[in-house]
Design a protein around this motif. Structure first.
Motif, PDB file in Angstrom:
ATOM      1  N   ILE A 767       0.860  -1.196   0.000  1.00 53.93           N
ATOM      2  CA  ILE A 767       0.000   0.000   0.000  1.00 53.93           C
ATOM      3  C   ILE A 767       0.890   1.239   0.000  1.00 53.93           C
ATOM      4  O   ILE A 767       1.695   1.430   0.920  1.00 53.93           O
ATOM      5  CB  ILE A 767      -0.924   0.027   1.231  1.00 53.93           C
ATOM      6  N   ILE A 774      -2.752   0.305  -4.203  1.00 54.54           N
ATOM      7  CA  ILE A 774      -2.222  -1.010  -3.817  1.00 54.54           C
ATOM      8  C   ILE A 774      -1.610  -1.729  -5.021  1.00 54.54           C
ATOM      9  O   ILE A 774      -2.182  -1.735  -6.122  1.00 54.54           O
ATOM     10  CB  ILE A 774      -3.353  -1.885  -3.231  1.00 54.54           C
ATOM     11  N   ILE A 808      -5.501   4.009   4.612  1.00 51.25           N
ATOM     12  CA  ILE A 808      -4.420   3.014   4.527  1.00 51.25           C
ATOM     13  C   ILE A 808      -4.629   1.916   5.558  1.00 51.25           C
ATOM     14  O   ILE A 808      -4.509   0.720   5.258  1.00 51.25           O
ATOM     15  CB  ILE A 808      -3.054   3.706   4.707  1.00 51.25           C
ATOM     16  N   LYS A 811      -7.541  -0.386   4.622  1.00 56.93           N
ATOM     17  CA  LYS A 811      -7.144  -1.334   3.583  1.00 56.93           C
ATOM     18  C   LYS A 811      -6.229  -2.412   4.153  1.00 56.93           C
ATOM     19  O   LYS A 811      -6.310  -3.592   3.752  1.00 56.93           O
ATOM     20  CB  LYS A 811      -6.449  -0.588   2.444  1.00 56.93           C
TER      21      LYS A 811
END
Length: 835
Positions: A767, A774, A808, A811
């Motif tokens: 990431i 990504i 971030i 994810k």
């Protein structure tokens, strides 16, 4: 024949019939020349234009020669004839201003009856602007009359004034004519207030109308005429002095207060009954307004008279009027001149209550021009009290009646209702039942038994939220100012303030101790008291600290789970680079990025930057966003333009970023300066904003961009999406170094350069810490994950607010458990990339 038509029209069965007939007979030759000119025009209308133009010039030359030779009596008759022959209707258009103006100026011996004929005829012109222009010419003749003759034409002067107040005409011309008419009327009757000077149907003018009707005096008339003489945004010192004298002579102080109160709160006017558009507005559409445009001078005069004579009692009504006519959602259309007058008048009252009123207005009025006037008003008010603008603002922050801890409690029907500031972004209204249970929903007993009090508390909570938000932005702006405060003053207006204190107590401050031998500034953690006897206080900024000190503060905030009201310890630092030293006047650090223009423009407004709007209009092909820093002494300029070769609608979809330049205030002007002269605090804070603009709005941060296929910006997207980290991304990386070990997915995460590496069960993911996009191992296949609207990291402590950092982490949690992902679009991409 023209003569017969004019004779027939001149018979009105009034006292002026003989004057009109005699004038036509005296210049019968002129009537014949005018008729010949019109016949010539009609004969050649539509063909043989060249010949007709020559014929028309010859006819006009003949008229001019005869008029030039007229003596006084014949010249006056010619003026009356020309005014009667003037037409502005649907069948013809004949005007003779070029002939009338020099005649009126040249001839002498005007009689009252002749002037009366001209005044009456001017008011009959169908076009309002033609009436106004003709009236100006006629008043040149009135000026030649002596006092007795002027008195004889007073009825027609009053009639002309009434007509002028009812028409719509260019403001400057109307103001000049009104001033001349009122001076003439005052010279013949000092006690008379001309009809139309006080509006007949406006609720706000009722106190003036009643006084003028029941107690007309020369003093009152002089006072009212003085009020309407104010046409500028601010009165001169002479106007102010005269206003006070006339108000006292007319015993009008209470009268002015009543009118101001009505302006601020009485029922508005409706365009259905009276308004600038009454003549042509169609359908059910209508609007409400406070003051008709023709009565603006009187209303502004009242505003200033109230400020000069009303004292503290006027402050509340001036604030209400400014908000009513300059705010949004007030039920009336904007009246920026009237709102501006109220704002400027508030600054001049000298009353301490005006400071809080101006500050409240500053947080509620959004119009750019009015906000500039509010800023000027705050500076003016500060000067009157011997303090700086910054001191004025911080002393004007309302406390809303809250206790020192930022709360307020009321007992309503056995229930305790509490309004409280819970943190830097939250204001809650809670209800405690008699049994001790709490709820955020108003119980039925409170809603039904105390609806008025409940509504007041909800309105209070809304006002506190607005003040808290404004204070958060103001205090953060101090990061570029480098200001210092005496300790006692800082305690009073910052630490101990019910609203500002909530923010201040969550920040790092530096204190200078009077007993400290080395004279150094010592930083104190949030919520802690300074040791010793502090003399001075300033806001801590990482640009003034060593790297070790900054790291220590960041570690402490994370370890003690201290969330700051804005990013301070983890704040990005932007220092001048060798490339910027070489370019000298400008920085290209954030140039050549492709950004979503709609997002960029919205972010400008959110961060307080002023920018012109890009688009297909004059001045829309080059953009400059500007914002002030360092207590208004410095200004940053961020240049941008529509993205190259982009077709589309009125506004561009994308923009290209360009240089950042800096200016320094030089009196009322701004002077461009080299980057090396910009204070480090100002440079860092300005570049931080620009980094935010680019980082948030760049197409590199758009996860859907690859779905566009081949695109003219594809090369930029591939380069920027996974490129080198900016200063904000570097700070994000450092925050993750401290946050990751505390997470339940810590064993699956590691930091590798510009990436957060997440090991899933299906594959490994990288990431990017800048774009949050990504890549998947082993071949760096792109994985598109569109963020959901819900925040999935609410249980993870973050020491500062950062949407990209939250994205971030969300994810990372998703990909660490990739076998549990149910979104088919994501699963297909992972399986395809993991082959």
């Amino acid at each position: 024949m023209l003569y017969d038509a004019l004779v027939a029209e001149s018979r009105r069965n009034d006292s002026l019939d003989d004057v009109r007939s005699a004038a036509l007979d005296r210049v019968r030759w002129l009537v014949d020349l005018l008729e010949g000119q019109r016949s010539e025009f009609r004969r050649f209308m539509g063909h043989a234009f060249r010949r007709s133009r020559a014929a028309g010039a010859a006819a006009q030359a003949g008229i001019d020669r005869r008029l030039a030779g007229c003596a006084d009596e014949e010249g006056r008759a010619a003026v009356l004839c020309l005014m009667m022959a003037t037409r502005f209707d649907n069948t013809s258009w004949w005007e003779y201003d070029a002939e009338i103006e020099p005649l009126i100026s040249r001839v002498r011996g005007w009689t009252p009856d002749e002037v009366a004929v001209m005044l009456l005829r001017a008011t009959e012109y169908a076009k309002g602007y033609r009436f106004a222009h003709a009236l100006g010419l006629v008043l040149n003749a009135v000026d030649q009359l002596d006092a007795n003759d002027r008195r004889a034409v007073t009825p027609w002067l009053r009639h002309a004034h009434t007509q002028l107040m009812d028409i719509t005409v260019e403001a400057r011309l109307r103001a000049s004519l009104v001033q001349r008419l009122r001076a003439l009327l005052a010279s013949v009757d000092e006690a008379h207030i001309p009809e139309g000077l006080i509006p007949a149907d406006a609720p706000w003018a009722a106190p003036l109308r009643d006084r003028a009707k029941t107690s007309p005096t020369p003093e009152l008339a002089s006072f009212v005429r003085h009020l309407v003489s104010l046409s500028g945004p601010r009165p001169t010192q002479r106007w102010r002095g005269t206003c006070l004298e006339l108000a006292d002579a007319a015993s009008a102080r209470d009268l002015v207060a009543d009118v101001l109160r009505a302006l601020a709160g009485d029922d508005p006017l409706c365009s259905t009954d009276s308004g600038a558009h009454t003549g042509w507005i169609h359908g059910d559409h209508h609007y409400h307004y406070v003051v008709h445009q023709n009565d603006g001078d009187l209303a502004r005069g009242v505003v200033w008279a109230a400020a000069l004579t009303g004292g503290p009692a006027a402050v509340r009504h001036l604030g209400a009027l400014a908000l009513r006519t300059g705010g949004q959602g007030t039920g009336v259309i904007e009246d920026l001149k009237l709102a501006g007058a109220a704002v400027n008048a508030l600054a001049e009252t000298g009353d301490p209550a005006s400071l809080e009123t101006l500050w409240r207005l500053r947080s509620r009025i959004k119009h750019r021009a009015l906000r500039k006037q509010l800023d000027t008003a705050l500076v003016t008010a500060a000067g009157k009290q011997g303090i700086t603008a910054g001191q004025l603002i911080e002393r004007s922050v309302p406390d809303h009646g809250l206790a020192p801890d930022g709360s307020l409690e009321r007992e309503l029907g056995g229930h305790r209702v509490r309004v409280a500031i819970e943190d830097a972004a939250t204001v809650r209204l809670t209800f405690t039942r008699p049994d001790g249970g709490t709820t955020r929903t108003a119980p039925a007993a409170v809603k039904d038994g105390f609806p008025g009090e409940l509504q007041e508390l909800k309105a209070l909570a809304k006002e506190v939220r607005g003040t808290l938000s404004a204070e958060r932005a103001r205090v953060e702006a101090l990061m570029s100012a480098g200001r210092e405060w005496p300790y006692d003053e800082w305690c009073r207006y910052y630490r101990d303030h019910p609203v500002t204190g909530v923010l201040v107590r969550g920040l790092i401050w530096e204190f200078h101790d009077v007993g400290d031998a080395d004279g150094e500034w010592r930083a104190v953690p949030p919520m802690a008291e300074p040791p010793g006897e502090p003399e001075r206080v300033r806001l801590w900024h990482p640009i003034r600290a060593s790297a070790d000190e900054v790291r220590a503060w960041r570690e402490r905030l994370v370890a003690e789970r201290l969330r700051q009201p804005f990013k301070q310890a983890f704040r990005e630092i932007y220092l001048l680079t060798p490339a910027e030293e070489e370019t000298g006047l400008y920085s290209n650090r954030f140039a050549a990025h492709i950004v979503h223009y709609g997002q960029l423009y919205a972010l400008f407004k959110e961060r307080g930057w002023q920018a012109n709007f890009l688009g297909r209009h004059d001045g829309g092909y080059d953009g400059t966003a500007r914002a002030e820093f360092g207590d208004g002494e410095w200004r940053a300029c961020f240049h941008h333009e529509p993205a190259a070769d982009e077709d589309g609608g009125y506004a561009p979809e994308h923009a290209a970023t360009d240089q950042v330049r800096f200016e320094r205030r030089d009196g009322r002007r701004w002077r461009e300066v080299p980057l090396a002269e910009v204070p480090p605090l100002v440079f860092s804070e300005a570049m931080r904003d620009v980094d935010l603009f680019v980082g948030v709005t760049s197409i590199a941060a758009d996860p859907d961009w690859t779905d566009r296929g081949e695109d003219r910006h594809a090369v930029y997207w591939r380069t920027a999406t996974f490129g080198a980290l900016t200063a904000s991304a570097e700070v994000r990386r450092e925050a993750l170094e401290r946050i990751l070990p505390r997470l339940r997915i810590a064993g699956r995460c590691s930091l590798d350069g510009r990436f957060l590496v997440v090991r899933g069960d299906l594959t490994t993911y990288r990431i990017h810490l800048g774009s949050a996009n990504i890549l998947m191992e082993p071949d760096d296949a792109y994985l598109c994950v569109v963020p959901s609207r819900s925040k999935g990291t609410g249980k993870v402590f973050l020491p500062f607010e950062d949407d990209r950092l939250s994205l971030i982490l969300s994810k990372a949690f998703l990909l660490a458990a990739d076998t549990k992902i149910t979104d088919e679009t994501i699963v297909r991409q992972i399986k395809r990339g993991a082959r």
